[in-house]
Write a protein that holds these residues in place. Structure first.
Motif, PDB file in Angstrom:
ATOM      1  N   UNK A  74      33.319  37.926  42.378  1.00  0.00           N
ATOM      2  CA  UNK A  74      32.524  36.723  42.624  1.00  0.00           C
ATOM      3  C   UNK A  74      32.967  36.031  43.901  1.00  0.00           C
ATOM      4  N   UNK A  75      34.271  35.902  44.086  1.00  0.00           N
ATOM      5  CA  UNK A  75      34.799  35.267  45.289  1.00  0.00           C
ATOM      6  C   UNK A  75      34.546  36.135  46.520  1.00  0.00           C
ATOM      7  N   UNK A 102      31.394  28.953  41.078  1.00  0.00           N
ATOM      8  CA  UNK A 102      31.747  28.421  39.749  1.00  0.00           C
ATOM      9  C   UNK A 102      32.290  29.532  38.862  1.00  0.00           C
ATOM     10  N   UNK A 103      31.631  30.712  38.921  1.00  0.00           N
ATOM     11  CA  UNK A 103      32.108  31.821  38.101  1.00  0.00           C
ATOM     12  C   UNK A 103      33.488  32.286  38.552  1.00  0.00           C
ATOM     13  N   UNK A 104      33.705  32.311  39.866  1.00  0.00           N
ATOM     14  CA  UNK A 104      35.027  32.673  40.384  1.00  0.00           C
ATOM     15  C   UNK A 104      36.089  31.710  39.898  1.00  0.00           C
ATOM     16  N   UNK A 105      35.747  30.434  39.876  1.00  0.00           N
ATOM     17  CA  UNK A 105      36.698  29.426  39.383  1.00  0.00           C
ATOM     18  C   UNK A 105      36.974  29.620  37.899  1.00  0.00           C
ATOM     19  N   UNK A 106      35.950  29.970  37.130  1.00  0.00           N
ATOM     20  CA  UNK A 106      36.138  30.205  35.689  1.00  0.00           C
ATOM     21  C   UNK A 106      37.032  31.416  35.456  1.00  0.00           C
ATOM     22  N   UNK A 124      30.055  32.198  32.726  1.00  0.00           N
ATOM     23  CA  UNK A 124      29.071  31.127  32.611  1.00  0.00           C
ATOM     24  C   UNK A 124      27.970  31.555  31.653  1.00  0.00           C
ATOM     25  N   UNK A 125      27.364  30.638  30.906  1.00  0.00           N
ATOM     26  CA  UNK A 125      26.216  30.989  30.067  1.00  0.00           C
ATOM     27  C   UNK A 125      25.085  31.525  30.947  1.00  0.00           C
ATOM     28  N   UNK A 177      21.727  36.483  34.445  1.00  0.00           N
ATOM     29  CA  UNK A 177      20.304  36.143  34.494  1.00  0.00           C
ATOM     30  C   UNK A 177      20.043  35.075  35.554  1.00  0.00           C
ATOM     31  N   UNK A 178      20.878  34.042  35.584  1.00  0.00           N
ATOM     32  CA  UNK A 178      20.703  32.966  36.574  1.00  0.00           C
ATOM     33  C   UNK A 178      20.882  33.501  37.990  1.00  0.00           C
TER      34      UNK A 178
END
Length: 401
Positions: A304-305, A358-362, A370-371, A375-376
């Motif tokens: 992701x990053x 955001x996903x990289x941070x998670x 992420x939910x 798809x998003x």
């Protein structure tokens, strides 16, 4: 100078068409996490990256450089363009089905030899009264040729040590680093500074040398990934600090608010300038985080990053500038279709970058996905080829005055 000559419309159409193909391939890659695409994911990634880099960015820079810096363009530039495009189409048609193999490697090699001939022609025939643009243009061309050393090392690396070796991985990173940060970035800056009529000064000289030194030193980061040594983080640290200095010099140099050249442009062109400059600043700040070893290891370990950073440079900085150059030449009519196309692309880029960040941070915090992450990401990615398609449609439809 050649600004009075109209940028060749057919060639720009081809470049945008290549970009549309790259965006659709990228969309297919993102759909692959939702359903089957019946194509090898790795092979499709090679096709996507090659047409984006060599079919869109390289060829659009080719057109811009020939347009702005080669007076009385000779037919050889058009002929060489079509040979290069033939190589790009060969890669598009071969990579998805065989990855790196005889056919795709042959077309890739043809593209490299075309780029060498392009460098020879431009170095010999370019004309500019500006020391600033001449230095930047020549530097970009040198970095382009230098980056291909990494490609020529791939064969020996595989035969001697294999694809899993540090030698092989460093050769790839060498090519990518100096293509992205050397040839592509400095190439668009050469055109941008030409359009902004930046004059030679002590400020520019400082900017230039900080740019060169920081570009070379920050290659220590991928070196550290594959051949760890205590000296590489320190070298990279000096490089990223210099890049922060570079941004300050850059902002002072272009004097955005005071620049009378930009004030005569259409608002969408000015907004694209601003967007590209903002992405350049964000790219530098994000890269500066590599000074922290713990964060660097996490970034390298999560796609992701990595993808977010590559897109920030390629779609935000480089493509932002390239779009502005196309629009500045009045190749597209300033219509609702154009505005909708440009801003659809920019909105799609911003939304996908936010999701990746955001996903990289998670991942960094260990809090999972992420939910509806995939798809998003897919849905927002639709805006990218949609925006390019609208611009391409407008470009084809507009009649020359």
């Amino acid at each position: 100078m050649p600004e009075t000559i109209i940028m060749p419309k057919k060639l720009v159409v081809v470049c945008l068409f290549n970009f549309l193909i790259a965006a659709l391939l990228g969309l297919a890659l993102r759909y692959s996490f939702l359903g089957s695409i019946e194509v090898n994911y790795r092979f499709l990634t090679h096709a996507h990256s090659h047409v984006a880099m060599l079919g869109w960015v390289y060829l659009m820079l080719y057109v811009c450089i020939a347009h702005y810096f080669v007076p009385e363009q000779k037919p050889i530039y058009t002929k060489l363009f079509w040979v290069t495009e033939f190589a790009v189409l060969g890669m598009v048609l071969s990579f998805p089905f065989q990855g790196y193999a005889a056919v795709s490697i042959s077309f890739s090699t043809l593209h490299i030899f075309c780029s060498y001939y392009f460098v020879y022609l431009v170095w010999k025939q370019h004309e500019t009264a500006s020391v600033v643009t001449s230095r930047l243009l020549k530097t970009a061309l040198v970095f382009m040729v230098t980056s291909t050393i990494g490609v020529w090392c791939l064969g020996p690396a595989v035969s001697m040590l294999g694809q899993a070796s540090a030698f092989y991985q460093i050769a790839i990173q060498f090519f990518l680093h100096f293509q992205f940060n050397g040839w592509f970035l400095i190439g668009v800056l050469a055109v941008f500074f030409h359009l902004f009529k930046i004059e030679n000064s002590k400020l520019f000289s400082a900017f230039y040398w900080v740019l060169i030194v920081s570009t070379v030193l920050t290659f220590a980061l991928p070196m550290q990934w594959f051949a760890p040594h205590m000296v590489f983080p320190w070298i990279n640290g000096v490089g990223v600090v210099l890049q922060l200095v570079l941004i300050v010099l850059f902002v002072k140099l272009i004097k955005f608010k005071e620049n009378k050249v930009a004030s005569g442009d259409n608002l969408v062109v000015i907004n694209l300038y601003r967007f590209a400059v903002l992405c350049f600043i964000l790219k530098t700040i994000f890269q500066a985080s590599s000074i922290f070893p713990a964060f660097t290891n996490v970034v390298y370990g999560h796609r992701s990053f990595v993808i977010g950073f590559i897109h920030l440079l390629m779609l935000g900085v480089v493509s932002g500038f390239l779009f502005s150059f196309i629009l500045k030449n009045n190749l597209l009519s300033y219509s609702k279709t154009t505005y909708f196309g440009v801003y659809s692309f920019l909105v799609g880029f911003v939304l996908t970058e936010l999701i990746l960040l955001i996903q990289g941070y998670k991942f960094f915090t260990g809090s999972g996905l992420l939910p509806n992450y995939y798809l998003s990401l897919f849905c927002f990615s639709i805006l990218l080829p949609f925006g390019i398609a609208l611009m391409l449609f407008n470009l084809i439809r507009k009649k020359r005055n």
